[in-house]
Design an enzyme around this catalytic site. Structure first.
Site, PDB file in Angstrom:
ATOM      1  N   CYS A 168       0.883  -1.168   0.000  1.00  0.00           N
ATOM      2  CA  CYS A 168       0.000   0.000   0.000  1.00  0.00           C
ATOM      3  C   CYS A 168       0.920   1.216   0.000  1.00  0.00           C
ATOM      4  O   CYS A 168       2.125   1.066  -0.247  1.00  0.00           O
ATOM      5  CB  CYS A 168      -0.998  -0.019   1.156  1.00  0.00           C
ATOM      6  SG  CYS A 168      -0.326   0.086   2.815  1.00  0.00           S
TER       7      CYS A 168
ATOM      8  N   GLY B 169       2.680   0.725   3.436  1.00  0.00           N
ATOM      9  CA  GLY B 169       2.890  -0.678   3.840  1.00  0.00           C
ATOM     10  C   GLY B 169       2.354  -0.951   5.237  1.00  0.00           C
ATOM     11  O   GLY B 169       2.224  -2.102   5.656  1.00  0.00           O
TER      12      GLY B 169
ATOM     13  N   HIS C 235      14.847 -14.984  10.914  1.00  0.00           N
ATOM     14  CA  HIS C 235      14.477 -15.069  12.327  1.00  0.00           C
ATOM     15  C   HIS C 235      12.977 -15.243  12.559  1.00  0.00           C
ATOM     16  O   HIS C 235      12.571 -15.847  13.549  1.00  0.00           O
ATOM     17  CB  HIS C 235      14.922 -13.809  13.079  1.00  0.00           C
ATOM     18  CG  HIS C 235      16.411 -13.737  13.277  1.00  0.00           C
ATOM     19  ND1 HIS C 235      16.993 -12.903  14.207  1.00  0.00           N
ATOM     20  CD2 HIS C 235      17.427 -14.391  12.663  1.00  0.00           C
ATOM     21  CE1 HIS C 235      18.314 -13.055  14.153  1.00  0.00           C
ATOM     22  NE2 HIS C 235      18.602 -13.940  13.211  1.00  0.00           N
ATOM     23  N   ASN C 236      12.156 -14.645  11.684  1.00  0.00           N
ATOM     24  CA  ASN C 236      10.708 -14.631  11.939  1.00  0.00           C
ATOM     25  C   ASN C 236       9.914 -15.513  10.990  1.00  0.00           C
ATOM     26  O   ASN C 236       8.689 -15.590  11.094  1.00  0.00           O
ATOM     27  CB  ASN C 236      10.173 -13.190  11.863  1.00  0.00           C
ATOM     28  CG  ASN C 236      10.996 -12.223  12.670  1.00  0.00           C
ATOM     29  OD1 ASN C 236      11.718 -11.387  12.109  1.00  0.00           O
ATOM     30  ND2 ASN C 236      10.961 -12.338  13.972  1.00  0.00           N
TER      31      ASN C 236
HETATM   32  C1  RB5 Z   1      -3.981   5.392   0.911  1.00  0.00           C
HETATM   33  O1  RB5 Z   1      -4.049   6.761   0.674  1.00  0.00           O
HETATM   34  C2  RB5 Z   1      -3.022   5.074   2.053  1.00  0.00           C
HETATM   35  O2  RB5 Z   1      -3.590   5.471   3.264  1.00  0.00           O
HETATM   36  C3  RB5 Z   1      -2.701   3.604   2.063  1.00  0.00           C
HETATM   37  O3  RB5 Z   1      -2.110   3.267   0.858  1.00  0.00           O
HETATM   38  C4  RB5 Z   1      -1.740   3.130   3.115  1.00  0.00           C
HETATM   39  O4  RB5 Z   1      -0.612   3.917   3.196  1.00  0.00           O
HETATM   40  C5  RB5 Z   1      -2.315   2.804   4.415  1.00  0.00           C
HETATM   41  O5  RB5 Z   1      -1.646   2.341   5.356  1.00  0.00           O
END
Ligand code: RB5
Length: 148
Positions: free
Chosen positions: A66, A69, A99-100
């Site tokens: 995202c 992340g 490790h994980n």
């Molecule tokens: C989207 O705008 C953003 O909030 C999403 O990609 C992410 O960073 C959320 O954790």
């Protein structure tokens, strides 16, 4: 290896690159989205996390992206058997695997460059788990969380 991937609009272009690149490691199941229109990261993170959780197989892993992340890693780690690691560097990826025994790699497309994201994916799928004392630690918490 079976690899589930998903993202949100903040990482759509990076996800497309990752999906192409990861074919060399096995079968890719891309849960989308399939355009860069605004969408909600929990929807896609849940799909990937559920599939990996249900598989209970170290030959099944996931990649979630995202903007930061952070959101996808929060969602993924709510599921049983999921060890999702948010990584910004190759050193973190090595530790997350060694490790994980991380089974989902979480990445931020607004934080990391696509070229670094690809390098981190490469390392994630080519680094083994060190086992030993790390196995005992994982056993303590691996059954916590929502049953998929
Ligand atoms: C989207 O705008 C953003 O909030 C999403 O990609 C992410 O960073 C959320 O954790």
């Amino acid at each position: 290896m079976k690899i589930y991937i998903g993202c949100d609009h903040g990482a759509f272009e990076a996800k497309e690159e990752v999906a192409k690149y990861l074919k060399k490691f096995g079968e890719i199941i891309d849960y989308g989205p399939y355009t860069n229109e605004r969408c909600d990261y929990p929807v896609f993170a849940e799909k990937v996390a559920r599939s990996v959780s249900l598989a209970k197989n170290d030959q099944v892993k996931g990649v979630l992206l995202c903007g930061s992340g952070i959101g996808v890693s929060m969602v993924a780690n709510r599921f049983r058997n999921i060890r999702a690691a948010l990584c910004r560097s190759e050193d973190e990826v090595k530790l997350a695997r060694g490790h994980n025994d991380a089974n989902i790699l979480c990445l931020g497309a607004r934080i990391s460059k696509v070229s670094d994201i690809i390098k981190m994916c490469d390392l994630f799928f080519s680094t083994g788990f060190d086992q030993g004392r790390h196995t005992d630690r994982i056993k303590i918490f691996d059954n916590w969380g929502e049953k998929a």
